[in-house]
Write an enzyme that holds these catalytic residues in place. Sequence first.
Site, mmCIF file in Angstrom:
data_model
loop_
_atom_site.group_PDB
_atom_site.id
_atom_site.type_symbol
_atom_site.label_atom_id
_atom_site.label_comp_id
_atom_site.label_asym_id
_atom_site.label_seq_id
_atom_site.Cartn_x
_atom_site.Cartn_y
_atom_site.Cartn_z
ATOM 1 N N GLU A 116 2.233 3.947 -4.246
ATOM 2 C CA GLU A 116 1.746 2.678 -4.834
ATOM 3 C C GLU A 116 2.612 1.805 -5.436
ATOM 4 O OE1 GLU A 116 -0.967 1.477 -3.496
ATOM 5 O OE2 GLU A 116 -2.324 2.764 -2.782
ATOM 6 N N HIS A 173 -9.273 0.105 2.580
ATOM 7 C CA HIS A 173 -9.757 0.494 3.800
ATOM 8 C C HIS A 173 -11.298 -0.480 4.056
ATOM 9 C CE1 HIS A 173 -7.179 3.846 3.738
ATOM 10 N NE2 HIS A 173 -7.499 4.023 2.597
ATOM 11 N N ASP A 231 0.959 -1.122 0.042
ATOM 12 C CA ASP A 231 -0.008 0.157 -0.094
ATOM 13 C C ASP A 231 0.668 1.337 0.028
ATOM 14 O OD1 ASP A 231 -2.424 1.146 -0.237
ATOM 15 O OD2 ASP A 231 -2.637 1.406 1.979
ATOM 16 N N GLY A 232 0.367 2.055 -0.625
ATOM 17 C CA GLY A 232 1.053 3.583 -0.442
ATOM 18 C C GLY A 232 -0.036 4.760 -0.162
ATOM 19 N N ASP A 259 -1.540 -0.003 5.042
ATOM 20 C CA ASP A 259 -1.714 1.197 5.007
ATOM 21 C C ASP A 259 -1.336 2.089 6.157
ATOM 22 O OD1 ASP A 259 -3.509 3.893 4.007
ATOM 23 O OD2 ASP A 259 -4.521 3.347 6.006
ATOM 24 N N ASP A 269 -4.406 -2.567 -3.277
ATOM 25 C CA ASP A 269 -5.902 -1.977 -3.519
ATOM 26 C C ASP A 269 -5.790 -0.818 -4.589
ATOM 27 O OD1 ASP A 269 -4.348 0.063 -2.482
ATOM 28 O OD2 ASP A 269 -5.608 0.459 -0.609
#
Length: 159
Positions: A59, A135, A19-20, A145, A81
């Site tokens: 990301e 999320h 994740d970024g 995250d 994501d």
Amino acid sequence: MENKKSREELRTTVSLFTDGACSGNPGVGGWAYILRHLPTGKEKVMSGAEADTTNNRMELMAVIQGLRALNRPVAVEVVSDSQYVLKGLKSWLSGWKRNGWKLASGKPVKNIDLWQELDELSTLHQLSFQYVPGHAGHPENEKCDELAVQAYKELRKNR
């Protein structure tokens, strides 16, 4: 002799959760990954941050850093994501390369430096992809995250 990945090497499977995150876009950003080696369950967790970046760059950086951490060619399931990263790897990359790293519009591909590095790293491994909504309670995505946000907050605090 052909440069093929051995069957033994590809039997080792790794899940790469990434994740970024970015505060402002552009702004200070962070990336994180969890590498999980299967079937042992052994994990490596890493995060980092940059002062002036975008969410898409973070990301991409999460996947790049995760692939850089691998010591040998393996089968890697990239779990993200980011539709930008996953669609880029699965669909767009081959066309960009064919077109000299240009979009159909003739404009240069954004984040070309990272896409080119990701392209090079991806040739070392057998990649598969899984999209997870951000999320939405996916444990590893939530952890990545959290780590990415923590990394950029730490960078901002120390500036």
